[in-house]
Structure formats: C-alpha cells, structure tokens
Design a protein around this motif. Sequence first.
Motif, PDB file in Angstrom:
ATOM      1  N   ARG A   1     -31.190  16.970  12.197  1.00  0.00           N
ATOM      2  CA  ARG A   1     -30.961  16.361  10.873  1.00  0.00           C
ATOM      3  C   ARG A   1     -29.543  15.810  10.753  1.00  0.00           C
ATOM      4  O   ARG A   1     -29.327  14.802  10.077  1.00  0.00           O
ATOM      5  N   LEU A   2     -28.577  16.460  11.389  1.00  0.00           N
ATOM      6  CA  LEU A   2     -27.216  15.913  11.349  1.00  0.00           C
ATOM      7  C   LEU A   2     -27.195  14.555  12.064  1.00  0.00           C
ATOM      8  O   LEU A   2     -26.564  13.603  11.589  1.00  0.00           O
ATOM      9  N   ALA A   3     -27.884  14.457  13.190  1.00  0.00           N
ATOM     10  CA  ALA A   3     -27.941  13.175  13.907  1.00  0.00           C
ATOM     11  C   ALA A   3     -28.629  12.107  13.058  1.00  0.00           C
ATOM     12  O   ALA A   3     -28.193  10.950  13.019  1.00  0.00           O
ATOM     13  N   ASN A   4     -29.698  12.504  12.355  1.00  0.00           N
ATOM     14  CA  ASN A   4     -30.375  11.570  11.445  1.00  0.00           C
ATOM     15  C   ASN A   4     -29.441  11.112  10.329  1.00  0.00           C
ATOM     16  O   ASN A   4     -29.314   9.926  10.046  1.00  0.00           O
ATOM     17  N   GLY A   5     -28.831  12.086   9.679  1.00  0.00           N
ATOM     18  CA  GLY A   5     -28.049  11.800   8.479  1.00  0.00           C
ATOM     19  C   GLY A   5     -26.799  10.989   8.765  1.00  0.00           C
ATOM     20  O   GLY A   5     -26.424  10.107   7.982  1.00  0.00           O
ATOM     21  N   TYR A   6     -26.143  11.289   9.890  1.00  0.00           N
ATOM     22  CA  TYR A   6     -24.940  10.547  10.257  1.00  0.00           C
ATOM     23  C   TYR A   6     -25.288   9.244  10.995  1.00  0.00           C
ATOM     24  O   TYR A   6     -24.402   8.503  11.390  1.00  0.00           O
ATOM     25  N   ARG A   7     -26.582   9.016  11.186  1.00  0.00           N
ATOM     26  CA  ARG A   7     -27.070   7.768  11.798  1.00  0.00           C
ATOM     27  C   ARG A   7     -26.324   7.481  13.121  1.00  0.00           C
ATOM     28  O   ARG A   7     -25.806   6.377  13.335  1.00  0.00           O
ATOM     29  N   VAL A   8     -26.336   8.462  13.996  1.00  0.00           N
ATOM     30  CA  VAL A   8     -25.588   8.375  15.248  1.00  0.00           C
ATOM     31  C   VAL A   8     -26.305   7.466  16.257  1.00  0.00           C
ATOM     32  O   VAL A   8     -27.472   7.706  16.571  1.00  0.00           O
ATOM     33  N   PRO A   9     -25.629   6.418  16.747  1.00  0.00           N
ATOM     34  CA  PRO A   9     -26.254   5.552  17.758  1.00  0.00           C
ATOM     35  C   PRO A   9     -26.265   6.245  19.124  1.00  0.00           C
ATOM     36  O   PRO A   9     -25.358   7.009  19.455  1.00  0.00           O
ATOM     37  N   ILE A  10     -27.297   5.958  19.909  1.00  0.00           N
ATOM     38  CA  ILE A  10     -27.453   6.594  21.225  1.00  0.00           C
ATOM     39  C   ILE A  10     -26.379   6.075  22.183  1.00  0.00           C
ATOM     40  O   ILE A  10     -26.176   4.869  22.304  1.00  0.00           O
ATOM     41  N   ASP A  11     -25.707   7.000  22.858  1.00  0.00           N
ATOM     42  CA  ASP A  11     -24.665   6.637  23.828  1.00  0.00           C
ATOM     43  C   ASP A  11     -25.292   5.882  25.004  1.00  0.00           C
ATOM     44  O   ASP A  11     -26.389   6.240  25.450  1.00  0.00           O
ATOM     45  N   GLU A  12     -24.546   4.904  25.509  1.00  0.00           N
ATOM     46  CA  GLU A  12     -25.064   4.099  26.623  1.00  0.00           C
ATOM     47  C   GLU A  12     -25.429   4.961  27.826  1.00  0.00           C
ATOM     48  O   GLU A  12     -26.416   4.708  28.512  1.00  0.00           O
ATOM     49  N   MET A  13     -24.647   6.016  28.058  1.00  0.00           N
ATOM     50  CA  MET A  13     -24.927   6.852  29.236  1.00  0.00           C
ATOM     51  C   MET A  13     -26.286   7.554  29.124  1.00  0.00           C
ATOM     52  O   MET A  13     -26.941   7.823  30.122  1.00  0.00           O
ATOM     53  N   PHE A  14     -26.718   7.840  27.873  1.00  0.00           N
ATOM     54  CA  PHE A  14     -28.026   8.480  27.710  1.00  0.00           C
ATOM     55  C   PHE A  14     -29.134   7.451  27.961  1.00  0.00           C
ATOM     56  O   PHE A  14     -30.168   7.770  28.531  1.00  0.00           O
ATOM     57  N   GLU A  15     -28.903   6.226  27.503  1.00  0.00           N
ATOM     58  CA  GLU A  15     -29.892   5.168  27.749  1.00  0.00           C
ATOM     59  C   GLU A  15     -30.062   4.953  29.250  1.00  0.00           C
ATOM     60  O   GLU A  15     -31.178   4.803  29.747  1.00  0.00           O
ATOM     61  N   LYS A  16     -28.937   4.942  29.954  1.00  0.00           N
ATOM     62  CA  LYS A  16     -28.981   4.717  31.403  1.00  0.00           C
ATOM     63  C   LYS A  16     -29.669   5.861  32.139  1.00  0.00           C
ATOM     64  O   LYS A  16     -30.271   5.664  33.191  1.00  0.00           O
ATOM     65  N   ALA A  17     -29.554   7.073  31.594  1.00  0.00           N
ATOM     66  CA  ALA A  17     -30.131   8.247  32.259  1.00  0.00           C
ATOM     67  C   ALA A  17     -31.648   8.294  32.111  1.00  0.00           C
ATOM     68  O   ALA A  17     -32.312   9.070  32.789  1.00  0.00           O
ATOM     69  N   ASP A  18     -32.195   7.447  31.239  1.00  0.00           N
ATOM     70  CA  ASP A  18     -33.632   7.494  30.986  1.00  0.00           C
ATOM     71  C   ASP A  18     -34.394   6.807  32.122  1.00  0.00           C
ATOM     72  O   ASP A  18     -34.085   5.664  32.484  1.00  0.00           O
TER      73      ASP A  18
END
Lengths: 142, 142, 142, 142, 142, 142
Positions: B118-135
């Motif tokens: 919920r903190l990630a939702n509420g603060y509207r945190v964008p996904i870090d590029e390194m996580f996108e690359k790890a997918d």
Amino acid sequence: MAASKSKKTAATSHQDRVKAVFDDIKASRNVPDVNNFWKHLARDPALLERTWAGVKEVMAPGALDPLVKEMIYVAVSVTNGCGYCIASHSASARKAGMTEAMFGELMAVVGMANETNRLANGYRVPIDEMFEKADPGPAKLP
Amino acid sequence: MAASKSKKTAATSHQDRVKAVFDDIKASRNVPDVNNFWKHLARDPALLERTWAGVKEVMAPGALDPLVKEMIYVAVSVTNGCGYCIASHSASARKAGMTEAMFGELMAVVGMANETNRLANGYRVPIDEMFEKADPGPAKLP
Amino acid sequence: MAASKSKKTAATSHQDRVKAVFDDIKASRNVPDVNNFWKHLARDPALLERTWAGVKEVMAPGALDPLVKEMIYVAVSVTNGCGYCIASHSASARKAGMTEAMFGELMAVVGMANETNRLANGYRVPIDEMFEKADPGPAKLP
Amino acid sequence: MAASKSKKTAATSHQDRVKAVFDDIKASRNVPDVNNFWKHLARDPALLERTWAGVKEVMAPGALDPLVKEMIYVAVSVTNGCGYCIASHSASARKAGMTEAMFGELMAVVGMANETNRLANGYRVPIDEMFEKADPGPAKLP
Amino acid sequence: MAASKSKKTAATSHQDRVKAVFDDIKASRNVPDVNNFWKHLARDPALLERTWAGVKEVMAPGALDPLVKEMIYVAVSVTNGCGYCIASHSASARKAGMTEAMFGELMAVVGMANETNRLANGYRVPIDEMFEKADPGPAKLP
Amino acid sequence: MAASKSKKTAATSHQDRVKAVFDDIKASRNVPDVNNFWKHLARDPALLERTWAGVKEVMAPGALDPLVKEMIYVAVSVTNGCGYCIASHSASARKAGMTEAMFGELMAVVGMANETNRLANGYRVPIDEMFEKADPGPAKLP
C-alpha cells in the motif's frame, strides 16, 4: 529569525535522518544506491525509518530463510496486484536464489490458492472441527 | 422410461465420479475422510475432478518442497481473508512441519508485504529500470 | 425514416444528458473541463448521471468535512490499488488542504491497517464480547 | 540441565516480554485488560513488540487527530473485509467521538470509493496529465 | 555428452510442449497467433498446459453461454484490478457479442456490488435465516 | 421545548423515510419483510434511500436480464469474500432461475478468473496491442 533557524534545523534534520537510513540500506544490501521505494518514502522521515527498521528485522534470516521470505512477499504482492512490489521482490527473490522452476511453482500455488479461496467462499464451506481444534488460539502464558 | 433410466445413470455417474475423487484424496493423504471443501465441491463433479487434479499436481514436491508450498498457500489465504482456507492450510502447514516460530515469521512477512504494497501504491512509486531489466519477459523459444 | 429519426433523437438525447452532467461538474467544481473519469463514463449516460449524483451528494460537507472525506477516498483507493483513483483523489485531497505531513500520516495508518488486518486474519482472532456489545445493530425504529 | 535451564529462561523471557507490552497497552489506553488481538499476537513476542510499537506511534495525535485516524482504519478494514478489525476499530472510533451521523457518512464514502475504483478499472481511464503533475514524486533532498 | 544430450532433449521437449498448446489455442480460437499471456506462461510448460486445459474446459458453452462467462470474467478482473485481464476479456466479451449497452450495465452491477459488499461489511449485517436455509450445503449423495 | 419538538420531528422524519423505502422494497420484491441489510442501513436514511434507488435501477431488466445480473453480483461478492452478499445474492440468483449446473459453472469461471488474474500479475504480462486498439476509450460526442 528563530523561526527561520528552526526551520533550517528541521530541514537539516529531515535530510540527516534520510541519509542515515539510506546509508544503512546501502550497507546492509551492499548496493550503490537505494531503489525508488525508499526515495519516495523519504518524503516522511518517520515513515521511512519505521518501514526500513521493520523490513530489515522481518526479512532477516530466522526460522525461515531469506529466499522463502522473498517468495512469500512475491505471493502477497501478486495477490494484491502491486506492480512495483511484484517487480522489486521478484528481482530480490531471484537474487536470493529463486530459479525459473521455483518461480513457476510459486505462481502455480499462488494461482491455485486464489482460485480455491473463491471456491470456498462461493460454496460457503463451514470449517471442519479438526481444523478448529488444530488452532493454537491465544498465547498460553503461565 | 428412457428418460428415467438416463436420469438414474447420470445420478449414478455423478456419485461414481465423486467416489473416485474422494477415494483418491483419502489414499493420497492417508486420511479416513475428506474435509468439507471437497464435500461441497462434490455438488459439481467436473469442478471437483478438475480442482482435485490441479491441487494434487500443484502441491506435489518439486522445485519447492511441500512445506514452503503450504506456507505460500497460507500467505495468499490470509491476504484474501478466506477463513476456511486459513484454517485448513494452516493445519496442513503444521502437519508438514511448520513450527510456531515459522508461523510467526510467515505472518510477519505477510503483514509487512501487505503494508508496503500500500505504501508503494500510495506514493505512486515508479518501477526502477534495474527491476524491469531483471524481468525474463516472454518465453525464449528457438 | 422513422427509425433514422428516432436514432438521431436518441443520439441527441445521449449528448444532451452528458452535456448537462458535464456542465454541472464544471460549475460545482469551478473547473474548465471535466477529468477523464467522466469522459469515459459518458459512454453510458445513465451510469454517468447516477455516479455523478452519488459522488456530489456523498462528498458534500456534512458530519465529516470534505478533506476528511477525500482522505478516506484515498485510503480506500490505495488499499484497492486503483492507480487512477489514487492519482485523482490525492490531488483533490491536496486541493482541499492535505499537507505533506497529513499525507504521510494517512499512508502510515493505511499501511498499518493493511498489516494488522492480515495479522487478525492469520491468527484467527475471535471478536471480543465488548466489541460485539458496542455494535448498534439494526436501526431502532419506534 | 543446562538445556532445561536455558529453556526455562527463554520461557520466562517470552513471558516477561509479553507482560511488558501488555502493561504498556493497559497504561496507554487506560483499560483493565488487553483485547484478543494482542493475546493472540503474544504467541510471538517479537511480532507483538513490533506491532504494538508501530500502532502506538502511528495512531498517536499528529498532523491528523486520533478520530480521523480511527475512521481511516475502519475504511481500510471495511474495504478488506476484516471482521475483527471492523468490530474493534469501529468501537475505538466511537470511543474517540464518532457519532452515528459520522459513521453513516464514512460508510457512504467507503462504498462510493469502492464503486468508482471499479468503474475507473473497467473503463480503463488514463490518468489526466494534471494529476501526474500534481504528484510530488520522490523526496527533494538538497 | 549424455548431460548435453539430455539437456537438449529437455529443451526440445519444453519447446514441443509449448508448440502443442499454442497450436491448440490457435485452432480453437481461429487466430493467427496467441496473445501475450500464453507467451509468458510458456516459460513453464506444466503451468501452460494446465492453465490452457482449464480455461478451455471452463469457458466452453455449457449451462451458461460463452458471452455470460466472458462477462463474469470481466466482473472478477475489474474487481481485482487486473489491467491485463480487463483488457483481454473485455475484448473477448465484445467479440462474443457484448454491446456497449451491455458493458455499461455490467459495469453498473460490478460497481454496485463492490459498494454494497462494503456496506454489508461495515454495518456488520448478520445473514438472514432464510438465506441460510436456501443454501444447498454439501453434496447429497446416496 | 422547540428543541424537543424539532427532535421529535426529526425522529419522525427518520422513521417516515425508512418506512417509505421499506414499503417500496416489499412492494417491488413482493416480500412480507425486508432482509437484514436494509434494516441496518436504516440507521442512515440518506444512505438507505440512495442505496435502494441505485440497486433498484441497476438490477432492473435492461440489456442484461436479471438472472445474469444476479450472477455477476455473486461473482463480485465471492471475489471480495463478502459472506452476507454471497448468501443473499446466491439466494436471489436461485430465485431468478439459477440452477445448480449454472452455479457450478459460475463458480468455475470465478475461480479460473481469480487464478489467471494472478498469473497475469506475476508474469507481468504486457497488454497486447490488439486489445488496446479494441478499447472504445472516452465517449465520442459530436
């Protein structure tokens, strides 16, 4: 002037508190920078401090090893549909040793649990007496 | 008369299909009776057969051991608030070796994940590029 | 020809109904244009009218002031993970006076509630008698 | 003998840790006994201590007053369908001054938010640029 | 060499299993390519096979026609906030005959149900005896 | 005295408003009494009136017939785990003609959708371009 000074002190304090947490995250995880989640929480130092202290304590090795904990984190995040958390904790789980085969089985269990949770709801299944008996209930204190 | 007979055959068939699944559950789990979940699903033999086949396959030992799978099941059920599933899969997890210390840590991770989701939702945190690359993305097929 | 005419009338009516709602939104909120939510709902005039009438009535000042109502809206949207609603109602809450400190505390409560909701589920905590007694139950009508 | 002694010490320690938390809850809330939630969490002293410390800090008066915080807690619990939490935090909110009129408006907002969250999902509404611009983003640190 | 060969065989087998499922999806749906969901699941052939077999069986015409089934799928996906599933099953529902008027009513019911679900939670409404009596309970088997 | 009188008038008005809604529910549904949901909402006449007006309008026959609407209501309630709503709307659906075979298929679709929603989340599947193109977007108004 007092107000201006106290404001500056508060600002410095905010910055110092954030720096202390960021430094601890970097040292604990051996990473050059913190990820976006912490940069956003840093808007509220108290929330940042409490959340990091909690995550650090909860995710440490204990009765469950860190990989199992990361997979449980992924299971919850997938169930809640939190995009950020799925991306970040899947990455953490892979770093902790999750193979593609383990990920596939994790997803299979998460999917199955989400399905049967609804079948149990829809069919209004009453809890078996043996499950009630197996529950430890409140703490037994002397 | 044909209708009456075909109806009886269908009824028998319903009963036979249920009995076959119930017998397999009892044998697989070495229990004298099936729990309420299966008795309710038995109202629909196709759903009963498919659900049992799925659960049996998904919960079998594989890349993840049965205890880890049961704890993931509990994590999802607790997140969804499914009372029946929490009671039944907590019992299964204990049977598979979950200690009180493991349960406490499981709950701590589930609680923490539900909070930070919920903190990630509420603060509207964008996904870090390194996580996108790890997918891993879609399957890499030759 | 009759069909063609009635079709045109229906189209006009659809357009007129949307315009009436849009005009009321703009006037009530003193904004030059409605936000995307209303433009999409406008595909169904009945849904548009009912939803706007409901929002207008529910969000008006009453026993709770508009800022508190907007923060409750954010709390629900964050819990459900609705990206659009989080963005729009956080903006409304800020417009209604929510400071960054208030937002931080709002998120802290939302996070904590989502955590303890799952702890209560997982530990299968029975409701205390005093809470049952405190519940007003159905309306007491003479 | 050493094992037996260390076991006894651990048991005492468990008991002492629980007693310390229970005493603090009773003193802070001025109640003769703690409610069931804490009695169940007491099975895991670390979880009990961390949860109580968090709740105590988060629910204290700050930028938001305690009544608003309790109503936000209720809003989340109602959205998640946590029966225990709805009962206990509705009681707390009433104790903190929530009238029946306030409860009715709280429920109206919670219901409306849950409805429009799904309309926004179903109509796949893109976030308006003005809402994106209104978002503070990560912490601005010097 | 044996290892290398068996690895190649396993790889081929993975590829073959995926191809068989993809071919069946294309043939069953009369489409030139499968959509992204299947391409991602293809990372785990067992999960791919089981999921496709389940979807194929569950979504086939039966006591409910395919359009109704697709709309139920949309209702669940909208409630869960699954962006991918909303997009894909809304498209499937339209292909199966869902008009804009039907979509509007579907959304209206989904929104209303999500609202009243929370009102029932918040007001802690006990289940009426007549509803308990109407429940079929477990299967009646001879 | 004025206060006492105005209080009495308000009480009467509360009672009258409730009676008007209850009478309309009984007449519309041809039932001797309203179910518990309405008796609890009656604590807030404005909420009662708005909710009943909404339910009456949304559940009326339109582009979708009442049975389909009731099954969609059940699908949402089962997904949310609302015990009261599952019991009441399953009863309504049966009254509207839902057979046991239809219920079994409804549950199968609900279960499958809840499963695949999580698979799509966990595998982080991007939306296919064809689904984006199929989306009608905002209302096309002249």
